[in-house]
Design a protein around this motif. Structure first.
Motif, PDB file in Angstrom:
ATOM      1  N   ALA A  28      50.096  42.752  39.318  1.00 44.65           N
ATOM      2  CA  ALA A  28      51.334  42.269  37.881  1.00 44.65           C
ATOM      3  C   ALA A  28      52.003  43.556  37.482  1.00 44.65           C
ATOM      4  O   ALA A  28      53.206  42.594  36.828  1.00 44.65           O
ATOM      5  CB  ALA A  28      49.822  41.861  36.689  1.00 44.65           C
ATOM      6  N   ARG A  29      51.573  45.036  37.471  1.00 39.10           N
ATOM      7  CA  ARG A  29      52.421  45.423  37.348  1.00 39.10           C
ATOM      8  C   ARG A  29      53.661  46.046  37.579  1.00 39.10           C
ATOM      9  O   ARG A  29      55.154  46.559  37.616  1.00 39.10           O
ATOM     10  CB  ARG A  29      51.441  47.092  38.084  1.00 39.10           C
ATOM     11  CG  ARG A  29      51.762  47.892  36.740  1.00 39.10           C
ATOM     12  CD  ARG A  29      50.518  49.143  37.112  1.00 39.10           C
ATOM     13  NE  ARG A  29      49.651  48.787  38.371  1.00 39.10           N
ATOM     14  CZ  ARG A  29      48.982  50.280  38.661  1.00 39.10           C
ATOM     15  NH1 ARG A  29      48.455  50.279  38.059  1.00 39.10           N
ATOM     16  NH2 ARG A  29      48.879  50.124  40.197  1.00 39.10           N
ATOM     17  N   VAL A  65      50.661  36.000  40.031  1.00 40.65           N
ATOM     18  CA  VAL A  65      49.249  36.002  40.854  1.00 40.65           C
ATOM     19  C   VAL A  65      48.356  35.120  40.363  1.00 40.65           C
ATOM     20  O   VAL A  65      48.503  34.334  39.678  1.00 40.65           O
ATOM     21  CB  VAL A  65      48.324  37.027  39.596  1.00 40.65           C
ATOM     22  CG1 VAL A  65      47.075  37.595  39.782  1.00 40.65           C
ATOM     23  CG2 VAL A  65      48.785  39.064  39.672  1.00 40.65           C
ATOM     24  N   MET A  72      44.511  41.922  41.002  1.00 41.40           N
ATOM     25  CA  MET A  72      45.327  41.440  39.776  1.00 41.40           C
ATOM     26  C   MET A  72      46.148  42.629  39.336  1.00 41.40           C
ATOM     27  O   MET A  72      47.470  42.745  38.946  1.00 41.40           O
ATOM     28  CB  MET A  72      44.663  40.515  39.042  1.00 41.40           C
ATOM     29  CG  MET A  72      43.857  39.525  39.583  1.00 41.40           C
ATOM     30  SD  MET A  72      43.534  38.903  37.972  1.00 41.40           S
ATOM     31  CE  MET A  72      41.478  39.106  37.996  1.00 41.40           C
ATOM     32  N   LEU A  73      45.709  43.502  38.441  1.00 45.65           N
ATOM     33  CA  LEU A  73      46.597  44.952  38.185  1.00 45.65           C
ATOM     34  C   LEU A  73      47.744  45.241  38.582  1.00 45.65           C
ATOM     35  O   LEU A  73      49.058  45.029  38.495  1.00 45.65           O
ATOM     36  CB  LEU A  73      45.654  45.796  37.774  1.00 45.65           C
ATOM     37  CG  LEU A  73      46.220  47.305  36.855  1.00 45.65           C
ATOM     38  CD1 LEU A  73      46.791  46.417  35.658  1.00 45.65           C
ATOM     39  CD2 LEU A  73      45.311  48.221  37.181  1.00 45.65           C
ATOM     40  N   SER A  88      38.437  42.751  42.204  1.00 47.77           N
ATOM     41  CA  SER A  88      39.884  41.473  41.966  1.00 47.77           C
ATOM     42  C   SER A  88      40.380  41.927  40.752  1.00 47.77           C
ATOM     43  O   SER A  88      41.483  41.301  41.014  1.00 47.77           O
ATOM     44  CB  SER A  88      39.361  40.134  41.605  1.00 47.77           C
ATOM     45  OG  SER A  88      38.646  39.802  39.877  1.00 47.77           O
ATOM     46  N   ALA A  89      39.972  42.452  38.991  1.00 45.02           N
ATOM     47  CA  ALA A  89      40.870  42.685  38.696  1.00 45.02           C
ATOM     48  C   ALA A  89      41.760  44.446  38.950  1.00 45.02           C
ATOM     49  O   ALA A  89      42.719  44.303  38.548  1.00 45.02           O
ATOM     50  CB  ALA A  89      39.855  43.628  37.555  1.00 45.02           C
ATOM     51  N   VAL A  90      41.498  45.056  40.145  1.00 44.12           N
ATOM     52  CA  VAL A  90      42.333  46.152  40.269  1.00 44.12           C
ATOM     53  C   VAL A  90      42.989  45.497  41.457  1.00 44.12           C
ATOM     54  O   VAL A  90      44.757  45.909  40.797  1.00 44.12           O
ATOM     55  CB  VAL A  90      41.674  46.911  41.951  1.00 44.12           C
ATOM     56  CG1 VAL A  90      42.884  47.881  42.229  1.00 44.12           C
ATOM     57  CG2 VAL A  90      40.188  47.500  40.747  1.00 44.12           C
TER      58      VAL A  90
END
Lengths: 196, 196
Positions: free
Chosen positions: B94-95, B100, B90-91, B86-88
């Protein structure tokens, strides 16, 4: 061998760069913290952590990255953020083709203090001594990142030997299963032959 | 509004793109799964997930990304991988400057079935009906990703109203604290003045 250690966290991501080989005095190249504000959205915090880690990787060009292995048993309230920050650190390293190693907190403590249940202060004191620093690095996350890098340098020779053994074993096993598959294939063909 | 939903996971990351506005029939643009092998190193799996999500973002150019909010109470054995995947997601979003949104599994279930404790099959059936598909998308992760996107489209108007309220409140609070700081500053200067 130059290793960048990461003690992952959303609010404070400790980063330390250590150079040296097992059995010789080690040198600290740099230590610091990537911080993100608790008021920002989590997705934006992950972007800031990515930018911070990229800057460290650009500046210090490590040969390997050691990240603390996160356990879900820890502190349930912060563990998700820690897991997410560690994902960003692993991603940044692996994207550059750098080997990524995960070490548990007790492996790191055991490596630098001799005890897997050492206190934070004891880890800080040993890091200070091993890297011949004037004072323990602050905050504790920075000291932990250095401890991770030290742990990695010391464990690397053992790990490499283990990896070689595992690869040799995997190759043997693959050889055996290919042979088994070939036999199975022969017998299938033979069966089909009789049915045709 | 075009939304890309992500049901995060290391082995299977469900992805679904839905277009439409609340109160009107919705359209599915695409659905699928980004897979990584359980035998690969976790860092390399995160890189593969990043590449997969980037391809989906490039291909479908969503205006927002909805990701399932991961809870550590879930399944302890898989939750860390889910948090990292999930971090990937979101990243990546957002990048690119994409908003998000995180929705909990029960928010998603409640949005599409009316019950926060609905079964997987019920979610799949409602997704099929709402998007006028011939059959429920498989695997379940793909259907869940579509449900996330639907949930986001339906919640978006409510969320936007809440955000505006919160911003107005924050602005008011900031105004009050600036005024308070100015008063404190004045009194400090006054004190200093008497001491000088």
């Amino acid at each position: 061998m130059r290793v960048l250690g990461v003690d992952p966290g959303l609010t404070r991501c400790g980063i330390g760069v250590v150079e040296g080989v097992a059995g010789r005095p080690l040198t600290m190249r740099a230590v610091g913290v990537v911080r993100t504000g608790a008021d920002a959205e989590i997705a934006d915090r992950l972007v800031l952590i990515e930018q911070g880690i990229e800057e460290w990787l650009d500046a210090y060009r490590p040969e390997a990255v050691a990240v603390e292995r996160v356990f879900s048993q820890h502190n349930v309230r912060t563990v998700m953020g820690t897991a997410q920050a560690s994902a960003v650190a692993m991603l940044c390293a692996a994207r550059r083709g750098l080997p990524v190693a995960l070490h548990t907190p007790s492996e790191v403590k055991a490596a630098v203090t001799g005890s897997g249940r050492a206190e934070k202060a004891q880890v800080g004191a040993m890091v200070t001594r091993l890297l011949r620093l004037d004072a323990p690095p602050r905050p504790a996350d920075a000291a932990d990142a250095l401890a991770l890098a030290i742990c990695h340098i010391w464990r690397a020779p053992v790990q490499q030997r283990l990896d070689r053994l595992q690869q040799a074993h995997a190759k043997q096993a693959a050889g055996r299963s290919t042979a088994a598959a070939a036999r199975a294939d022969d017998s299938t063909r033979a069966t089909k032959g009789t049915r045709r």
